[in-house]
Design a protein around this motif. Structure first.
Motif, mmCIF file in Angstrom:
data_model
loop_
_atom_site.group_PDB
_atom_site.id
_atom_site.type_symbol
_atom_site.label_atom_id
_atom_site.label_comp_id
_atom_site.label_asym_id
_atom_site.label_seq_id
_atom_site.Cartn_x
_atom_site.Cartn_y
_atom_site.Cartn_z
ATOM 1 N N SER A 178 0.808 -1.212 0.000
ATOM 2 C CA SER A 178 0.000 0.000 0.000
ATOM 3 C C SER A 178 0.841 1.262 0.000
ATOM 4 N N SER A 179 0.228 2.341 -0.443
ATOM 5 C CA SER A 179 0.807 3.681 -0.361
ATOM 6 C C SER A 179 -0.309 4.609 0.095
ATOM 7 N N TYR A 180 -0.230 5.056 1.359
ATOM 8 C CA TYR A 180 -1.272 5.896 1.942
ATOM 9 C C TYR A 180 -0.939 7.366 1.737
ATOM 10 N N TRP A 181 -1.922 8.145 1.334
ATOM 11 C CA TRP A 181 -1.701 9.567 1.061
ATOM 12 C C TRP A 181 -1.240 10.323 2.301
ATOM 13 N N GLY A 182 -1.634 9.862 3.476
ATOM 14 C CA GLY A 182 -1.229 10.527 4.700
ATOM 15 C C GLY A 182 0.268 10.512 4.938
ATOM 16 N N GLU A 183 0.980 9.583 4.276
ATOM 17 C CA GLU A 183 2.441 9.521 4.393
ATOM 18 C C GLU A 183 3.128 10.481 3.427
ATOM 19 N N GLN A 184 2.398 10.957 2.426
ATOM 20 C CA GLN A 184 2.925 11.929 1.460
ATOM 21 C C GLN A 184 4.239 11.454 0.838
ATOM 22 N N SER A 185 4.259 10.190 0.436
ATOM 23 C CA SER A 185 5.486 9.608 -0.115
ATOM 24 C C SER A 185 5.154 8.705 -1.288
ATOM 25 N N PHE A 186 6.190 8.354 -2.044
ATOM 26 C CA PHE A 186 6.068 7.343 -3.086
ATOM 27 C C PHE A 186 6.926 6.152 -2.668
ATOM 28 N N PRO A 187 6.432 4.913 -2.835
ATOM 29 C CA PRO A 187 7.155 3.732 -2.349
ATOM 30 C C PRO A 187 8.296 3.302 -3.263
ATOM 31 N N THR A 188 9.266 4.186 -3.461
ATOM 32 C CA THR A 188 10.349 3.926 -4.409
ATOM 33 C C THR A 188 11.096 2.640 -4.096
ATOM 34 N N GLU A 189 11.533 2.488 -2.851
ATOM 35 C CA GLU A 189 12.322 1.309 -2.496
ATOM 36 C C GLU A 189 11.500 0.031 -2.620
ATOM 37 N N ASN A 190 10.225 0.112 -2.293
ATOM 38 C CA ASN A 190 9.380 -1.076 -2.387
ATOM 39 C C ASN A 190 9.212 -1.555 -3.825
ATOM 40 N N VAL A 191 8.902 -0.639 -4.736
ATOM 41 C CA VAL A 191 8.693 -1.060 -6.128
ATOM 42 C C VAL A 191 10.003 -1.552 -6.739
ATOM 43 N N LYS A 192 11.110 -0.927 -6.358
ATOM 44 C CA LYS A 192 12.405 -1.383 -6.861
ATOM 45 C C LYS A 192 12.730 -2.786 -6.355
ATOM 46 N N LEU A 193 12.428 -3.038 -5.080
ATOM 47 C CA LEU A 193 12.709 -4.355 -4.511
ATOM 48 C C LEU A 193 11.914 -5.438 -5.231
ATOM 49 N N VAL A 194 10.623 -5.198 -5.434
ATOM 50 C CA VAL A 194 9.788 -6.176 -6.126
ATOM 51 C C VAL A 194 10.295 -6.401 -7.546
ATOM 52 N N TRP B 31 -6.359 8.497 2.122
ATOM 53 C CA TRP B 31 -6.879 8.707 3.469
ATOM 54 C C TRP B 31 -5.748 9.118 4.386
ATOM 55 N N ASP B 32 -6.135 9.584 5.564
ATOM 56 C CA ASP B 32 -5.185 10.115 6.531
ATOM 57 C C ASP B 32 -5.157 9.234 7.773
ATOM 58 N N GLY C 112 -20.194 2.567 7.698
ATOM 59 C CA GLY C 112 -20.849 3.839 7.433
ATOM 60 C C GLY C 112 -21.751 4.324 8.550
ATOM 61 N N THR C 113 -22.133 3.417 9.441
ATOM 62 C CA THR C 113 -22.959 3.819 10.581
ATOM 63 C C THR C 113 -22.144 4.579 11.624
ATOM 64 N N ASP C 114 -20.821 4.547 11.508
ATOM 65 C CA ASP C 114 -19.960 5.271 12.430
ATOM 66 C C ASP C 114 -19.908 6.735 11.987
ATOM 67 N N GLN C 115 -20.611 7.584 12.707
ATOM 68 C CA GLN C 115 -20.751 8.972 12.281
ATOM 69 C C GLN C 115 -19.451 9.768 12.401
ATOM 70 N N LYS C 116 -18.462 9.213 13.125
ATOM 71 C CA LYS C 116 -17.177 9.897 13.261
ATOM 72 C C LYS C 116 -16.299 9.673 12.034
ATOM 73 N N HIS C 117 -16.707 8.715 11.236
ATOM 74 C CA HIS C 117 -15.893 8.375 10.073
ATOM 75 C C HIS C 117 -16.486 9.017 8.828
ATOM 76 N N GLY C 118 -15.657 9.213 7.850
ATOM 77 C CA GLY C 118 -16.096 9.825 6.610
ATOM 78 C C GLY C 118 -14.912 10.494 5.943
ATOM 79 N N PRO C 119 -15.137 11.326 4.974
ATOM 80 C CA PRO C 119 -14.035 11.983 4.265
ATOM 81 C C PRO C 119 -13.120 12.749 5.219
ATOM 82 N N ASP C 120 -11.813 12.593 5.012
ATOM 83 C CA ASP C 120 -10.835 13.316 5.810
ATOM 84 C C ASP C 120 -10.168 14.370 4.926
ATOM 85 N N LYS C 121 -8.951 14.789 5.248
ATOM 86 C CA LYS C 121 -8.303 15.861 4.495
ATOM 87 C C LYS C 121 -8.019 15.475 3.052
#
Length: 369
Positions: free
Chosen positions: A81-97, A111-112, A120-129
């Motif tokens: 995975s590559s999560y937007w909250g890390e603000q990175s690209f998985p360079t080493e991972n793709v190279k290793l594979v 997601w963050d 979806g019934t969890d009202q605290k959850h939903g779109p983040d930054k």
């Protein structure tokens, strides 16, 4: 992808099967840099996500090789995975594979932190930054462009699943949170705001990555096999961004993962979704982008479920199926129970997987155009 509230990262367990000594695999060949992945003329690529840590991105050569020795076959596709909250690209991972001779599959998730999947019934959850609307507003262009630049610089073939399983309700990019079944005014045929927002964001991201020259990226349109909530507006076809935005189409197919889940066979979980998703686009190869089932001996026989799954997928009943990615992970749930989807949850489950994967239908090396 798992549907857990709390994730527990644990090391790969070593399991020696009686009569099944560790297999010495042939050396891998580094992936050519300027080639395109070909669709197997016969059979389908085998692949796996291999419990790469809490953010699903801690790829190690040791983990890959251990898994391959355990199942007796190399993996043409290795997922992480590559999560937007890390603000990175998985360079080493793709190279290793790539150095290991496989094709990286990246679940690129907008997601963050704390990266918790909820209903979806969890009202605290939903779109983040990193909401779909903020993507469309251009708030993350710098990050998207950087990601595209790094992908282009990597240069090797890679598959990207952007914002997967949007027809569920456990991720913040779910159509549920963007108008759901509200009808787009004056739309004919009828279109729905939730899926339409998703499609626009998907196209926006793909267009920006392509504008950076990352022609080596292949895109898989990745839905859940059955939508949740199960309604017309939430069907996979409503989310499809169009043939020019997908190189592959496919879905996740999971059996029971929790102790309260009902047990059922694999084949019905794929039959209708395969037909429905294939009808969306008649020209694209089909991928089971994630699949697995937990070890729940009080519910059912996991070894038989796995055996049925591999037999069904390789039977010819699903002729457009050209890749599958097994989800090999164990995590702890909020109620302190564990969901164990690792293939070595029992000697019987591992043997069933080894037996099924030994079928030459499952292609272990990428084929290049």
């Amino acid at each position: 992808m798992k549907y857990a509230f709390v994730h527990a990262s644990t090391a790969l367990a070593a399991l020696l099967l009686s009569g099944c000594p560790a297999q010495k695999l042939p050396p891998r060949v580094e992936m050519p840099r300027a080639t395109q992945l070909a669709i197997p003329p016969k059979g389908a690529y085998c692949g796996a996500y291999i419990d790469f840590g809490e953010r699903e991105d801690e790829i190690t050569l040791e983990a890959i090789e251990s898994f391959e020795r355990m199942v007796g076959k190399q993996q043409a596709i290795v997922a992480s995975s590559s999560y937007w909250g890390e603000q990175s690209f998985p360079t080493e991972n793709v190279k290793l594979v790539a150095r290991h001779g496989g094709v990286p599959l990246i679940f690129w998730s907008p997601w963050d932190r704390p990266y918790e999947e909820r209903k979806g019934t969890d009202q605290k959850h939903g779109p983040d930054k990193y909401s779909l609307t903020s993507i469309l507003a251009g708030a993350h262009d710098t990050y998207i462009d950087m990601w595209g630049d790094r992908a282009r610089e990597f240069g090797g073939a890679m598959i990207v699943s952007f914002a997967n399983e949007a027809n569920g309700d456990w991720f913040p990019w779910s159509g549920t949170y963007y108008g759901g079944n509200n009808v787009v005014p004056d739309s004919n045929p009828k279109r729905y705001q939730g899926p339409e927002t998703y499609k626009k964001a998907y196209r926006y991201v793909v267009d920006r990555i392509r504008a950076r020259g990352a022609k080596n990226v292949e895109w898989v349109f990745h839905s859940m096999n059955y939508p949740y909530p199960f309604d017309v507006w939430n069907l996979a076809k409503e989310y499809y961004p169009g043939p020019e935005y997908a190189d592959w189409i496919g879905c996740s197919v999971y059996g029971p993962q929790y102790k309260l889940d009902k047990w059922g066979p694999f084949t019905p979980l794929l039959e209708w979704p395969y037909k429905h998703i294939s009808e969306i686009d008649p020209s694209k190869p089909f991928m089971v982008v994630e699949w697995g089932v937990a070890e729940l001996p009080k519910k059912g026989n996991r070894a038989e479920w796995i055996r049925e799954a591999l037999t069904a997928m390789s039977s010819g009943k699903f002729p457009r199926l050209k890749a599958m990615v097994f989800w090999h992970e164990r995590w702890q749930n909020k109620d302190l129970s564990f969901s164990n989807l690792r293939i070595d949850s029992s000697a019987e489950a591992l043997q069933a997987y080894r037996d099924g994967l030994a079928n030459p239908f499952w292609v272990e090396r990428p084929i290049w155009k």
